[in-house]
Design a protein around this motif. Structure first.
Motif, PDB file in Angstrom:
ATOM      1  N   CYS A   1     -29.002  66.904  32.939  1.00 59.58           N
ATOM      2  CA  CYS A   1     -30.019  66.324  31.801  1.00 59.58           C
ATOM      3  C   CYS A   1     -31.206  67.018  31.633  1.00 59.58           C
ATOM      4  O   CYS A   1     -31.757  67.467  32.621  1.00 59.58           O
ATOM      5  N   LYS A   2     -31.640  66.964  30.332  1.00 65.81           N
ATOM      6  CA  LYS A   2     -32.950  67.326  30.106  1.00 65.81           C
ATOM      7  C   LYS A   2     -33.972  65.810  30.144  1.00 65.81           C
ATOM      8  O   LYS A   2     -33.790  65.148  29.326  1.00 65.81           O
ATOM      9  N   LEU A   3     -35.189  66.015  31.270  1.00 67.62           N
ATOM     10  CA  LEU A   3     -35.864  64.644  31.150  1.00 67.62           C
ATOM     11  C   LEU A   3     -37.247  65.263  31.181  1.00 67.62           C
ATOM     12  O   LEU A   3     -38.314  64.693  32.213  1.00 67.62           O
ATOM     13  N   LEU A   4     -37.616  65.920  30.457  1.00 68.95           N
ATOM     14  CA  LEU A   4     -39.018  66.535  30.389  1.00 68.95           C
ATOM     15  C   LEU A   4     -40.093  65.591  30.035  1.00 68.95           C
ATOM     16  O   LEU A   4     -39.999  64.528  29.089  1.00 68.95           O
ATOM     17  N   GLY A   5     -41.223  65.418  30.691  1.00 68.10           N
ATOM     18  CA  GLY A   5     -42.134  64.524  30.364  1.00 68.10           C
ATOM     19  C   GLY A   5     -42.198  63.039  30.634  1.00 68.10           C
ATOM     20  O   GLY A   5     -42.760  62.382  30.020  1.00 68.10           O
ATOM     21  N   LEU A   6     -40.981  62.511  31.279  1.00 73.28           N
ATOM     22  CA  LEU A   6     -40.539  61.217  31.292  1.00 73.28           C
ATOM     23  C   LEU A   6     -41.990  60.150  32.489  1.00 73.28           C
ATOM     24  O   LEU A   6     -42.088  60.984  33.626  1.00 73.28           O
ATOM     25  N   ALA A   7     -42.220  59.349  31.768  1.00 77.91           N
ATOM     26  CA  ALA A   7     -43.094  58.471  32.755  1.00 77.91           C
ATOM     27  C   ALA A   7     -42.495  57.616  33.501  1.00 77.91           C
ATOM     28  O   ALA A   7     -42.383  56.431  33.023  1.00 77.91           O
ATOM     29  N   PHE A   8     -41.528  57.796  34.532  1.00 78.85           N
ATOM     30  CA  PHE A   8     -40.734  56.845  35.249  1.00 78.85           C
ATOM     31  C   PHE A   8     -41.565  55.749  35.867  1.00 78.85           C
ATOM     32  O   PHE A   8     -40.910  54.686  36.046  1.00 78.85           O
ATOM     33  N   GLN A   9     -42.984  56.023  36.341  1.00 76.87           N
ATOM     34  CA  GLN A   9     -43.657  54.976  36.518  1.00 76.87           C
ATOM     35  C   GLN A   9     -43.754  53.619  35.599  1.00 76.87           C
ATOM     36  O   GLN A   9     -44.074  52.840  35.857  1.00 76.87           O
ATOM     37  N   ASP A  10     -43.489  53.853  34.310  1.00 75.84           N
ATOM     38  CA  ASP A  10     -43.526  52.757  33.352  1.00 75.84           C
ATOM     39  C   ASP A  10     -42.033  51.925  33.436  1.00 75.84           C
ATOM     40  O   ASP A  10     -42.280  50.956  32.692  1.00 75.84           O
ATOM     41  N   CYS A  11     -41.462  52.247  34.278  1.00 81.40           N
ATOM     42  CA  CYS A  11     -40.028  51.620  34.186  1.00 81.40           C
ATOM     43  C   CYS A  11     -40.376  50.197  35.046  1.00 81.40           C
ATOM     44  O   CYS A  11     -41.334  50.061  35.961  1.00 81.40           O
ATOM     45  N   ASN A  12     -39.428  49.487  35.059  1.00 80.78           N
ATOM     46  CA  ASN A  12     -39.343  48.036  36.099  1.00 80.78           C
ATOM     47  C   ASN A  12     -39.054  48.615  37.318  1.00 80.78           C
ATOM     48  O   ASN A  12     -38.270  49.376  37.621  1.00 80.78           O
ATOM     49  N   HIS A  13     -40.047  48.273  38.088  1.00 79.20           N
ATOM     50  CA  HIS A  13     -39.913  48.852  39.720  1.00 79.20           C
ATOM     51  C   HIS A  13     -38.961  48.085  40.504  1.00 79.20           C
ATOM     52  O   HIS A  13     -38.674  48.546  41.665  1.00 79.20           O
ATOM     53  N   LEU A  14     -38.344  46.877  40.299  1.00 81.99           N
ATOM     54  CA  LEU A  14     -37.632  45.995  40.902  1.00 81.99           C
ATOM     55  C   LEU A  14     -36.198  46.781  40.874  1.00 81.99           C
ATOM     56  O   LEU A  14     -35.432  46.967  40.034  1.00 81.99           O
ATOM     57  N   LEU A  15     -35.872  46.983  42.223  1.00 84.44           N
ATOM     58  CA  LEU A  15     -34.667  47.611  42.586  1.00 84.44           C
ATOM     59  C   LEU A  15     -34.399  49.111  42.045  1.00 84.44           C
ATOM     60  O   LEU A  15     -33.323  49.531  41.938  1.00 84.44           O
ATOM     61  N   LEU A  16     -35.532  49.551  41.532  1.00 82.99           N
ATOM     62  CA  LEU A  16     -35.564  50.727  40.716  1.00 82.99           C
ATOM     63  C   LEU A  16     -34.820  51.945  41.745  1.00 82.99           C
ATOM     64  O   LEU A  16     -35.106  52.174  42.967  1.00 82.99           O
ATOM     65  N   SER A  17     -33.742  52.627  41.326  1.00 82.14           N
ATOM     66  CA  SER A  17     -32.844  53.744  42.154  1.00 82.14           C
ATOM     67  C   SER A  17     -32.194  54.720  41.158  1.00 82.14           C
ATOM     68  O   SER A  17     -31.413  54.048  40.171  1.00 82.14           O
ATOM     69  N   PHE A  18     -32.286  55.819  41.338  1.00 80.41           N
ATOM     70  CA  PHE A  18     -31.322  56.799  40.724  1.00 80.41           C
ATOM     71  C   PHE A  18     -31.324  58.194  41.593  1.00 80.41           C
ATOM     72  O   PHE A  18     -32.198  58.293  42.267  1.00 80.41           O
ATOM     73  N   ASP A  19     -30.396  58.837  41.164  1.00 81.70           N
ATOM     74  CA  ASP A  19     -30.331  60.366  41.606  1.00 81.70           C
ATOM     75  C   ASP A  19     -30.388  61.046  40.495  1.00 81.70           C
ATOM     76  O   ASP A  19     -29.735  61.168  39.268  1.00 81.70           O
ATOM     77  N   PHE A  20     -30.533  62.545  40.996  1.00 84.21           N
ATOM     78  CA  PHE A  20     -30.574  63.615  39.782  1.00 84.21           C
ATOM     79  C   PHE A  20     -29.822  64.928  40.166  1.00 84.21           C
ATOM     80  O   PHE A  20     -29.974  65.425  41.421  1.00 84.21           O
ATOM     81  N   GLU A  21     -28.960  65.349  39.467  1.00 82.08           N
ATOM     82  CA  GLU A  21     -28.042  66.698  39.933  1.00 82.08           C
ATOM     83  C   GLU A  21     -28.477  67.538  38.605  1.00 82.08           C
ATOM     84  O   GLU A  21     -28.082  67.064  37.317  1.00 82.08           O
ATOM     85  N   ASN A  22     -28.852  68.783  38.846  1.00 82.05           N
ATOM     86  CA  ASN A  22     -28.885  69.940  37.856  1.00 82.05           C
ATOM     87  C   ASN A  22     -29.772  69.504  36.412  1.00 82.05           C
ATOM     88  O   ASN A  22     -29.249  69.619  35.443  1.00 82.05           O
ATOM     89  N   CYS A  23     -30.807  68.775  36.763  1.00 74.69           N
ATOM     90  CA  CYS A  23     -31.948  68.359  35.761  1.00 74.69           C
ATOM     91  C   CYS A  23     -32.818  68.938  35.575  1.00 74.69           C
ATOM     92  O   CYS A  23     -33.480  69.665  36.436  1.00 74.69           O
TER      93      CYS A  23
END
Length: 190
Positions: free
Chosen positions: A74-96
């Motif tokens: 995926c292309k995830l340029l300039g994303l402000a992940f800190q704006d997400c809901n923090h509760l149980l926040l979890s993800f993994d990234f491959e070839n991004c």
């Protein structure tokens, strides 16, 4: 007004900037080759979803929930992940491609980054303990008061992580890239 609940759906080759994704809860869904660039996913919920070959660059993520989400190619340029809901926040990234993204102050223990371009990403004050950074490009990435205890950087490079301002106890680094821990001292390592 109740949100939609969508389960076990696959969305392919859709442009969610032209026609926005319905606000709702998406569980076990797959998004393939979709464009979310500059879209607004604020308030949406994604649980155990996978995004593959999607463009989410500059997408608005205010109070967006991501739980057990995987991003691949995926292309995830300039994303402000800190704006997400923090509760149980979890993800993994491959070839991004994740340049200029921000994870400021997030708690993301055990996150996996595999073959990702993370140039100039902000990891300041975040907790990435036990995270895995496999074959990642980290030039210009900001690590400041970042918890990296037991993190594995052995196959990644071009990072600059200062031991005095980050928590790196039992973190793993390769001998060939050890200069990334000492660059602030302006010494020659040969």
């Amino acid at each position: 007004m109740s949100k939609e609940y969508i389960e076990n759906q696959t969305f392919k080759k859709l442009d969610f900037n032209a026609k926005p994704l319905s606000k709702g809860e998406y569980e076990d869904c797959k998004f393939v080759n979709c464009s979310f660039a500059n879209a607004d996913l604020s308030g949406s919920i994604f649980i155990a979803c996978e995004f593959e070959q999607c463009d989410l660059s500059m997408t608005k993520l205010h109070n967006t929930t991501f739980r057990e989400v995987i991003f691949k190619n995926c292309k995830l340029l300039g994303l402000a992940f800190q704006d997400c809901n923090h509760l149980l926040l979890s993800f993994d990234f491959e070839n991004c491609q994740m340049n200029l993204a921000s994870f400021y102050q997030l708690q993301l223990k055990g996150t996996k980054f595999k073959n990702c371009n993370l140039q100039e990403v902000d990891f300041a004050e975040a907790d990435f303990s036990r995270s895995i950074w496999e074959q990642c490009e980290l030039s210009g990435a900001v690590f400041d008061h970042t918890k990296l205890e037991q993190a594995d950087f052995r196959t990644s490079g071009n990072y600059s992580i200062h031991p005095e301002t980050n928590y790196i106890r039992k973190a793993k680094f390769s001998l060939t890239d050890i200069a990334g821990l000492l660059d602030r001292y302006n010494i020659d390592i040969e």
